[in-house]
Design a protein around this motif. Sequence first.
Motif: not given
Length: 98
Positions: A2-11
Amino acid sequence: MKKLILSAVILLGTMSIHAKTWTVSEDSKTTVAIQSEYTEVAADAVPAAVKTALQTAYPGAKLVKAFVNEKKEYKLEISVGDQKATVYSDVNGNWLKI
């Protein structure tokens, strides 16, 4: 995960905020000044009226080069002492401002 997907979306979200589209104006105009071509002539080919006007306006001036265009306008490269200049005259010895 979840953190990886959330980081990609924020980036990706922050990158798209800084994206800027450039508008190109197609209404630009280009101005071209067309000047008559001068051809070099011998100093003897310069009319007497032009030579007289030259000596009257610039006493002691020496004619270095002379050019003429199809309108019978003369471009004269002169030297007076250690100074050089370019002056323009018509066939009658009247000075032109170019």
